[in-house]
Design an enzyme around this catalytic site. Structure first.
Site, PDB file in Angstrom:
ATOM      1  N   LYS A 199       0.843  -1.202   0.000  1.00  0.00           N
ATOM      2  CA  LYS A 199       0.000   0.000   0.000  1.00  0.00           C
ATOM      3  C   LYS A 199       0.874   1.246   0.000  1.00  0.00           C
ATOM      4  O   LYS A 199       1.916   1.277   0.645  1.00  0.00           O
ATOM      5  CB  LYS A 199      -0.871  -0.006   1.263  1.00  0.00           C
TER       6      LYS A 199
ATOM      7  N   ASN B  66     -13.486   6.076  -6.628  1.00  0.00           N
ATOM      8  CA  ASN B  66     -13.025   6.094  -5.245  1.00  0.00           C
ATOM      9  C   ASN B  66     -12.424   7.444  -4.888  1.00  0.00           C
ATOM     10  O   ASN B  66     -11.926   8.179  -5.745  1.00  0.00           O
ATOM     11  CB  ASN B  66     -11.997   4.981  -5.007  1.00  0.00           C
TER      12      ASN B  66
ATOM     13  N   ASN C 260       4.901   7.669  -5.561  1.00  0.00           N
ATOM     14  CA  ASN C 260       3.585   8.035  -6.083  1.00  0.00           C
ATOM     15  C   ASN C 260       3.484   9.552  -6.243  1.00  0.00           C
ATOM     16  O   ASN C 260       3.382  10.287  -5.267  1.00  0.00           O
ATOM     17  CB  ASN C 260       2.500   7.516  -5.132  1.00  0.00           C
TER      18      ASN C 260
ATOM     19  N   CYS D  35      -1.558  10.924  -6.586  1.00  0.00           N
ATOM     20  CA  CYS D  35      -2.813  10.637  -5.893  1.00  0.00           C
ATOM     21  C   CYS D  35      -3.809  11.766  -6.135  1.00  0.00           C
ATOM     22  O   CYS D  35      -3.548  12.911  -5.761  1.00  0.00           O
ATOM     23  CB  CYS D  35      -2.602  10.459  -4.394  1.00  0.00           C
TER      24      CYS D  35
ATOM     25  N   SER E 225      -5.588   6.335 -11.233  1.00  0.00           N
ATOM     26  CA  SER E 225      -6.983   6.547 -11.630  1.00  0.00           C
ATOM     27  C   SER E 225      -7.174   7.922 -12.273  1.00  0.00           C
ATOM     28  O   SER E 225      -6.407   8.851 -12.025  1.00  0.00           O
ATOM     29  CB  SER E 225      -7.913   6.388 -10.422  1.00  0.00           C
TER      30      SER E 225
ATOM     31  N   GLY F 280     -11.129   0.807 -13.772  1.00  0.00           N
ATOM     32  CA  GLY F 280     -11.871  -0.209 -14.502  1.00  0.00           C
ATOM     33  C   GLY F 280     -11.973   0.084 -15.987  1.00  0.00           C
ATOM     34  O   GLY F 280     -11.123   0.771 -16.566  1.00  0.00           O
TER      35      GLY F 280
ATOM     36  N   GLY G 163      -4.520   0.041 -15.508  1.00  0.00           N
ATOM     37  CA  GLY G 163      -5.770   0.685 -15.886  1.00  0.00           C
ATOM     38  C   GLY G 163      -6.626  -0.154 -16.807  1.00  0.00           C
ATOM     39  O   GLY G 163      -6.230  -0.451 -17.932  1.00  0.00           O
TER      40      GLY G 163
ATOM     41  N   GLY H 274      -6.149  -3.359 -10.549  1.00  0.00           N
ATOM     42  CA  GLY H 274      -6.732  -2.664  -9.410  1.00  0.00           C
ATOM     43  C   GLY H 274      -8.186  -3.024  -9.189  1.00  0.00           C
ATOM     44  O   GLY H 274      -8.514  -3.877  -8.371  1.00  0.00           O
ATOM     45  N   THR H 275      -9.075  -2.386  -9.945  1.00  0.00           N
ATOM     46  CA  THR H 275     -10.518  -2.588  -9.756  1.00  0.00           C
ATOM     47  C   THR H 275     -10.913  -4.061  -9.818  1.00  0.00           C
ATOM     48  O   THR H 275     -11.674  -4.555  -8.979  1.00  0.00           O
ATOM     49  CB  THR H 275     -11.308  -1.793 -10.814  1.00  0.00           C
TER      50      THR H 275
END
Length: 311
Positions: free
Chosen positions: A44, A68, A127, A130, A194, A221, A249, A271-272
């Site tokens: 994470k 999200n 990262n 975000c 995302s 997604g 993605g 991910g999704t």
């Protein structure tokens, strides 16, 4: 069919990973990823201190993916660093990934210094992207700040480092970001995070489906696959060959994995679909990828990776 891959000096059984943020918060979840058919897994995204994240509900599955606004909930860098160092001692041959992000410039420097000074020898994902921190812009959309930050980081950071990027939508931005990234000894670029600040509505209730930021959140997604493929392709064409690409993605099936690889990705993160299906998703995706390769007559990933045809 051989779906193994070389990455950062390690041979992985396949090209599949989780995306940081999905099924990797706790030791239990990370152990489940380690026991799964994923080629590798990333922890994470960690901040200097533990974070509760944004108010709930903050994640919602939609017919075509997810929205999200998690706000980087995590157990703090010490938790994930200790976990990966322990695995490093128990499984020295394994390729490990941390993911880190600070809440500001100074925290980004401090958290990477902590990793640098630790026993950890694996890969770190920085990262820069975000989209769900209220009032905090995504670093990677500020090109000047990105270059300044990476310049300072590489004055002290000598361990393998990759960066996670937000999606870009303009050719000039692909050019500008690639020019910056090519100046640094990065192991990889992870594209995309995302797509920030989408809005999904429950028309029956006439309301949004997540609470933070008035319902605005990052899309994942099927919604994001064309954008993800474009970003993977654009950076594959622009980055120096030493910088690998992790494509993220829109992965729901083996065909999606194949397309990311065709655009130039070396690894592919899920991910999704991982959130919806659990760690068993990796076994299914690997099998479906092998079936596609067999049907096309490919015996290894490198026979088609990055070889998307143009008209």
């Amino acid at each position: 069919m051989d779906i193994s891959v070389e990455f950062s000096g390690h041979k992985l059984a396949n090209v599949l990973m989780n995306a940081s943020g999905i099924h990797c918060m706790t030791i239990k979840e990370m152990d489940e990823l380690a026991a799964s058919q994923a080629g590798a897994f990333v922890a994470k995204t960690a901040t200097p201190n533990p974070r509760q994240g944004n108010e709930e509900p903050r994640y919602f599955d939609t017919p075509l993916g997810s929205i999200n606004s998690m706000g980087l909930p995590n157990l703090g860098i010490d938790y994930y660093l200790d976990y990966q160092i322990a695995r490093q001692k128990e499984f020295p041959e394994e390729l490990r990934f941390l993911s880190v992000s600070g809440m500001n410039y100074e925290e980004n420097i401090a958290i990477l210094k902590k990793v640098q000074e630790s026993e950890y020898t694996g890969v770190t994902e920085f990262n820069l992207s975000c989209p769900n921190l209220p009032g905090k812009p995504q670093i990677a959309y500020d090109f000047e700040l990105t270059e300044k930050l990476l310049t300072e980081v590489f004055q002290f950071f000598t361990k393998p480092l990759g960066v996670k990027l937000p999606p870009f939508f303009d050719i000039a931005h692909f050019d500008a970001m690639a020019e910056i990234l090519n100046k640094f000894p990065l192991v990889y670029v992870n594209s995309i995070n995302s797509i920030g600040n989408g809005l999904y509505i429950d028309s029956d209730k006439e309301e949004v489906v997540i609470k933070p930021k008035g319902g605005f959140g990052g899309l994942g997604g099927e919604y994001v696959k064309p954008t993800a493929l474009a970003n993977v392709r654009a950076f594959a064409q622009r980055l120096k060959p030493e910088i690998k690409i992790i494509g993220t993605g829109g992965i729901t099936c083996g065909k999606d994995v194949f397309e990311h690889l065709l655009c130039g990705a070396t690894l592919v993160q899920v991910g999704t679909q991982l959130h919806q299906e659990g760690p068993q998703v990796f076994e299914r995706l690997a099998k479906e990828l092998q079936e596609i390769m067999a049907a096309k007559g490919y015996e290894s990933i490198e026979e088609f990776r990055g070889k998307l045809k143009e008209m």
